[in-house]
Design an enzyme around this catalytic site. Structure first.
Site, PDB file in Angstrom:
ATOM      1  N   LYS A 113       1.273  -1.067   0.074  1.00 49.01           N
ATOM      2  CA  LYS A 113      -0.010  -0.052  -0.134  1.00 49.01           C
ATOM      3  C   LYS A 113       0.595   0.865  -0.044  1.00 49.01           C
ATOM      4  O   LYS A 113       0.289   2.582  -0.479  1.00 49.01           O
ATOM      5  CB  LYS A 113      -1.325   0.406   1.110  1.00 49.01           C
ATOM      6  CG  LYS A 113      -1.998  -0.693   0.683  1.00 49.01           C
ATOM      7  CD  LYS A 113      -2.981  -1.140   2.090  1.00 49.01           C
ATOM      8  CE  LYS A 113      -4.044  -2.472   1.798  1.00 49.01           C
ATOM      9  NZ  LYS A 113      -3.210  -3.288   2.106  1.00 49.01           N
TER      10      LYS A 113
HETATM   11  C1  PLP Z   1      -4.469  -4.327   1.103  1.00 51.00           C
HETATM   12  C2  PLP Z   1      -3.369  -6.319   1.255  1.00 51.00           C
HETATM   13  C3  PLP Z   1      -3.644  -7.274   0.210  1.00 51.00           C
HETATM   14  C4  PLP Z   1      -5.571  -6.566  -0.457  1.00 51.00           C
HETATM   15  O1  PLP Z   1      -5.509  -5.983  -2.066  1.00 51.00           O
HETATM   16  P1  PLP Z   1      -6.415  -5.087  -2.969  1.00 51.00           P
HETATM   17  O2  PLP Z   1      -5.889  -3.815  -3.548  1.00 51.00           O
HETATM   18  O3  PLP Z   1      -7.598  -4.912  -1.340  1.00 51.00           O
HETATM   19  O4  PLP Z   1      -6.723  -6.216  -3.270  1.00 51.00           O
HETATM   20  C5  PLP Z   1      -2.699  -7.703  -0.253  1.00 51.00           C
HETATM   21  N1  PLP Z   1      -1.814  -7.878   0.847  1.00 51.00           N
HETATM   22  C6  PLP Z   1      -1.214  -7.132   1.313  1.00 51.00           C
HETATM   23  C7  PLP Z   1      -0.091  -7.247   2.176  1.00 51.00           C
HETATM   24  C8  PLP Z   1      -2.164  -6.269   1.967  1.00 51.00           C
HETATM   25  O5  PLP Z   1      -2.262  -5.280   2.758  1.00 51.00           O
END
Ligand code: PLP
Length: 471
Positions: A113
């Site tokens: 993120k």
């Molecule tokens: C947020 C997250 C996901 C999922 O991503 P999306 O964009 O919601 O599909 C997968 N792995 C980790 C470690 C995350 O923080």
């Protein structure tokens, strides 16, 4: 470039108008009116670019209301070796011939993120200064999103963050990551309750329109288009590292929850990036896997939403999924409004299995899927460690497990590494009988002084805190 809503509203907006917004006024999500096409000569030219310059080239196709020199400066300020740990920013590691890992989790909070949120922080600061405005970001987190938002917004002018989290329920490492921030514009609110209580408070405050306007309340959730477009860049960067000529194709496997990450892959593919398949990997919360297998999209109730060892994928519905369905159905906003507005609120599900367009999900858009369980995660973490000496986190393990089910000869499969193992140490210990390595900058963070205010699970208490601290 103008943006439209997936639910048919006739309004059209520029990038900076939707930057600080959430949903479109009709409840839909914003998408560009068309996907810019990247031709062979352009892709070849991009092969020699640094990540920050590649980001500038791609973002320029979607942003026409920030002067080029400013946008370039924002990209260069965001994607640095200092923040992301390597000169490549998203380095590829080869596990074996057909299987590669793209590292998206070397940013400040060790999860993917950061890739989008760090850019968002700089875009927000730029746009707020230009407008002479301020923004108070209110959010709820059980871990990754909240810390990524705080590390992106810390010290930024014009922005304050009020982040609620369930008191005592995040891992000690996650608490330390968030609560050790000493920046005056970051406010950690530990709520006496569970994550749902935090989310309910955020919703209640956002629905109090007078309060929302007076205190300039905003959000940074994953439906924000700027976050999505920032993620498009690393699909290009991964492809360019894995190939030597544009005649080659690759596939991507994406550990998925809210469909934000893999939706960016869809956008990259629509722009002409030679992606063969987009493999959606879910954990036991398999809303998306069920859809791609059967054509039925069924939102889960809270009793049906499992707490798993890949917690950032524990979702009951996939908030970005509407974007893909809009494209799948030939951009029919009236139909999308019926499915996501009327049908989901009435019955919590819709069924496209009988629709001729459903087969396009795989045939035309390259989507396939699979699911992984706690036992799969442990086995995959163990096998990856034993065979390659590479330690992967639980979410990435879901990706590697499902990727193996979709390997095709001659097509490299890139699995997106979405977090580092240190964030989910308990499961690593369960799988490997040893603690994961801790990057040096995180040694001893649990012992740093903490800055957090404990509040009752009460909307009024949170509002009072914001009033007292919103400057
Ligand atoms: C947020 C997250 C996901 C999922 O991503 P999306 O964009 O919601 O599909 C997968 N792995 C980790 C470690 C995350 O923080």
């Amino acid at each position: 470039m103008l943006y439209l809503s997936t639910r048919g509203d006739p309004g059209r907006k520029h990038f900076c108008e939707i930057l600080l917004e959430g949903l479109a006024p009709d409840g839909g999500l914003y998408l560009p009116q068309h996907y810019p096409q990247v031709d062979d000569a352009t892709l070849t030219r991009w092969r020699s670019l640094k990540y920050a310059d590649l980001a500038f080239e791609i973002l320029s196709l979607y942003i026409d209301d920030i002067p080029a020199a400013d946008l370039k400066a924002i990209c260069h300020k965001t994607y640095t070796e200092e923040v992301f740990g390597t000169p490549q920013i998203v380095p590829l590691r080869r596990l074996d011939d057909g299987l590669l890992l793209e590292g998206l989790s070397n940013g400040p909070t060790l999860a993917f993120k950061d890739m989008a949120m760090q850019l968002l922080g700089n875009l927000f600061e730029y746009e707020l200064a230009r407008r002479g405005e301020e923004l108070n970001i209110l959010g709820a987190t059980s871990g990754d999103t909240g810390s990524a938002a705080e590390y992106a917004m810390r010290g930024k002018k014009g922005v304050r963050v009020f982040m609620t989290s369930p008191h005592g329920r995040m891992s000690p490492f996650q608490q330390a990551q968030m609560f050790s921030l000493q920046d005056a514009n970051i406010h950690n609110l530990a709520i006496q309750g569970v994550f749902d209580d935090c989310q309910d408070i955020v919703k209640a405050v956002s629905n109090d329109l007078a309060f929302k306007r007076k205190y300039k309340i905003g959000t940074v959730n994953s439906i924000n288009w700027a976050r999505l477009v920032a993620q498009v860049v690393y699909y290009f960067a991964g492809y360019l590292q894995a190939t030597t000529s544009n005649g080659q194709k690759v596939s991507f496997t994406v550990p998925s929850g809210n469909f934000g990450n893999v939706c960016a892959g869809h956008v990259a593919r629509m722009m002409g990036l030679p992606i063969d398949r987009l493999v959606v990997a879910t954990n036991e919360n398999d809303v998306l896997d069920e859809f791609f297998r059967t054509g039925v999209y069924r939102v889960r109730g809270s009793a049906d939403t499992h707490e798993t060892s890949s917690p950032s994928m524990d979702i009951s519905k996939a908030s970005n999924f509407e974007r893909f369905v809009f494209d799948l159905l030939g951009r029919d906003g009236v139909r999308v409004k019926d499915l996501f507005g009327a049908q989901l609120s009435a019955s919590g599900r819709f069924d496209l299995s009988g629709d001729a367009l459903f087969k396009d999900a795989a045939a035309k858009y390259g989507f396939v899927s699979g699911r992984s369980t706690h036992a799969d995660r442990l086995a995959t973490i163990r096998a990856t460690w034993e065979r390659y000496g590479v330690m992967i986190d639980t979410h990435t393990a879901d990706g590697v497990k499902v990727a193996r089910e979709h390997l095709q000869p001659g097509v490299p499969m890139i699995v997106l590494e979405t977090a580092l193992p240190i964030k989910f140490a308990a499961t690593i210990v369960e799988a490997l009988g040893r603690e994961p390595d801790r990057p040096t900058k995180f040694v001893g963070i649990e012992d740093l002084p903490k800055r957090v205010t404990v509040l009752d699970a009460d909307v009024k208490a949170v509002q009072a805190y914001i009033v007292a601290n919103a400057g």
